[in-house]
Scaffold this motif. Sequence first.
Motif, PDB file in Angstrom:
ATOM      1  N   VAL A 105       7.842   6.970  -2.492  1.00 54.98           N
ATOM      2  CA  VAL A 105       8.642   5.957  -3.268  1.00 54.98           C
ATOM      3  C   VAL A 105       9.407   6.598  -4.499  1.00 54.98           C
ATOM      4  O   VAL A 105      10.613   6.118  -4.494  1.00 54.98           O
ATOM      5  CB  VAL A 105       7.355   5.174  -4.042  1.00 54.98           C
ATOM      6  CG1 VAL A 105       8.230   3.983  -4.943  1.00 54.98           C
ATOM      7  CG2 VAL A 105       6.601   4.313  -2.751  1.00 54.98           C
ATOM      8  N   GLN A 106       9.145   7.667  -4.919  1.00 54.93           N
ATOM      9  CA  GLN A 106       9.824   8.305  -5.770  1.00 54.93           C
ATOM     10  C   GLN A 106      11.270   8.856  -5.263  1.00 54.93           C
ATOM     11  O   GLN A 106      12.406   8.674  -5.900  1.00 54.93           O
ATOM     12  CB  GLN A 106       9.117   9.558  -6.685  1.00 54.93           C
ATOM     13  CG  GLN A 106      10.028  10.175  -7.731  1.00 54.93           C
ATOM     14  CD  GLN A 106      10.448   9.045  -8.721  1.00 54.93           C
ATOM     15  OE1 GLN A 106       9.654   8.425  -9.486  1.00 54.93           O
ATOM     16  NE2 GLN A 106      11.944   8.892  -8.957  1.00 54.93           N
ATOM     17  N   LEU A 112       0.738  -1.181  -0.056  1.00 51.81           N
ATOM     18  CA  LEU A 112      -0.132   0.168   0.040  1.00 51.81           C
ATOM     19  C   LEU A 112       0.933   1.134  -0.031  1.00 51.81           C
ATOM     20  O   LEU A 112       0.555   2.128  -0.713  1.00 51.81           O
ATOM     21  CB  LEU A 112      -0.814   0.014   1.205  1.00 51.81           C
ATOM     22  CG  LEU A 112      -1.984  -1.073   1.098  1.00 51.81           C
ATOM     23  CD1 LEU A 112      -2.774  -0.890   2.623  1.00 51.81           C
ATOM     24  CD2 LEU A 112      -2.915  -0.751   0.184  1.00 51.81           C
ATOM     25  N   HIS A 113       1.894   1.366   0.726  1.00 54.91           N
ATOM     26  CA  HIS A 113       2.622   2.462   1.036  1.00 54.91           C
ATOM     27  C   HIS A 113       3.926   2.807   0.289  1.00 54.91           C
ATOM     28  O   HIS A 113       4.313   3.631   0.025  1.00 54.91           O
ATOM     29  CB  HIS A 113       2.994   2.802   2.593  1.00 54.91           C
ATOM     30  CG  HIS A 113       1.745   2.935   3.248  1.00 54.91           C
ATOM     31  ND1 HIS A 113       1.665   3.393   4.758  1.00 54.91           N
ATOM     32  CD2 HIS A 113       0.272   3.030   2.818  1.00 54.91           C
ATOM     33  CE1 HIS A 113       0.643   3.701   5.193  1.00 54.91           C
ATOM     34  NE2 HIS A 113      -0.206   3.329   3.980  1.00 54.91           N
ATOM     35  N   GLU A 166      -0.723   8.517  -4.429  1.00 52.96           N
ATOM     36  CA  GLU A 166      -1.010   9.705  -3.809  1.00 52.96           C
ATOM     37  C   GLU A 166       0.372  10.049  -3.147  1.00 52.96           C
ATOM     38  O   GLU A 166       1.320  10.227  -3.738  1.00 52.96           O
ATOM     39  CB  GLU A 166      -1.947   9.689  -2.968  1.00 52.96           C
ATOM     40  CG  GLU A 166      -3.569   9.523  -3.928  1.00 52.96           C
ATOM     41  CD  GLU A 166      -4.732   9.766  -3.009  1.00 52.96           C
ATOM     42  OE1 GLU A 166      -4.651  10.165  -1.701  1.00 52.96           O
ATOM     43  OE2 GLU A 166      -5.779   9.319  -3.676  1.00 52.96           O
ATOM     44  N   ARG A 167       0.247  10.247  -1.682  1.00 53.62           N
ATOM     45  CA  ARG A 167       1.305  10.973  -1.037  1.00 53.62           C
ATOM     46  C   ARG A 167       2.266   9.889  -0.954  1.00 53.62           C
ATOM     47  O   ARG A 167       3.665   9.934  -0.875  1.00 53.62           O
ATOM     48  CB  ARG A 167       0.812  11.307   0.329  1.00 53.62           C
ATOM     49  CG  ARG A 167       0.628  10.091   1.592  1.00 53.62           C
ATOM     50  CD  ARG A 167       0.033  10.633   2.693  1.00 53.62           C
ATOM     51  NE  ARG A 167      -0.044   9.483   3.717  1.00 53.62           N
ATOM     52  CZ  ARG A 167      -1.271   8.849   3.757  1.00 53.62           C
ATOM     53  NH1 ARG A 167      -2.167   8.948   2.949  1.00 53.62           N
ATOM     54  NH2 ARG A 167      -1.235   7.786   4.439  1.00 53.62           N
ATOM     55  N   HIS A 168       1.909   8.663  -0.980  1.00 54.93           N
ATOM     56  CA  HIS A 168       3.163   7.467  -0.916  1.00 54.93           C
ATOM     57  C   HIS A 168       3.756   7.551  -2.440  1.00 54.93           C
ATOM     58  O   HIS A 168       5.056   7.274  -2.239  1.00 54.93           O
ATOM     59  CB  HIS A 168       2.431   6.175  -0.955  1.00 54.93           C
ATOM     60  CG  HIS A 168       1.416   6.133   0.388  1.00 54.93           C
ATOM     61  ND1 HIS A 168       2.051   6.307   1.684  1.00 54.93           N
ATOM     62  CD2 HIS A 168       0.162   6.154   0.628  1.00 54.93           C
ATOM     63  CE1 HIS A 168       1.082   6.226   2.580  1.00 54.93           C
ATOM     64  NE2 HIS A 168      -0.270   6.103   1.921  1.00 54.93           N
TER      65      HIS A 168
END
Length: 150
Positions: free
Chosen positions: A137-138, A97-98, A131-133
């Motif tokens: 990740v980037q 998920l994150h 979204e914010r994740h």
Amino acid sequence: MKIAMGNDHSALELKNIIKEFVESMGHEVIDLGTNSTESCDYPIYGEKVGRAVASGEADLGIAICGTGLGISLAANKVKGIRACVCSEPYTARLSRLHNNANVLAFGSRVVGSELAKMIVETWLEAGFEGERHARRVQMIMDIEKREQNL
């Protein structure tokens, strides 16, 4: 989905159980070995799983050694891989998920087969929330790019 699986000698029995379980869920498994109980080096199989996922040969990967740590470290050396070690389903779920983890690792000396099935099922059924994740990740992937330029 195509799932690449790799393991060392300590995890052969658990790999075979998980392979059958993943196939019963309707996924194709690419078995990258080892298929022997003779002592072998887990980095070979962690790299194989990482490369199969990074190249697109497989959608996701599962790597199993005694603790899950060594094989995950090897997989994480492959560009584009985000391997996570999970010993319970909650972390497995959040890793997808994150963190958009694309390789799941666990230890044959740490979890039993039924818990491993729960971890795998949870991990395969979870999807990246974005979204914010995605930004985070980037940021992780940017670290990898900077390391390549050193």
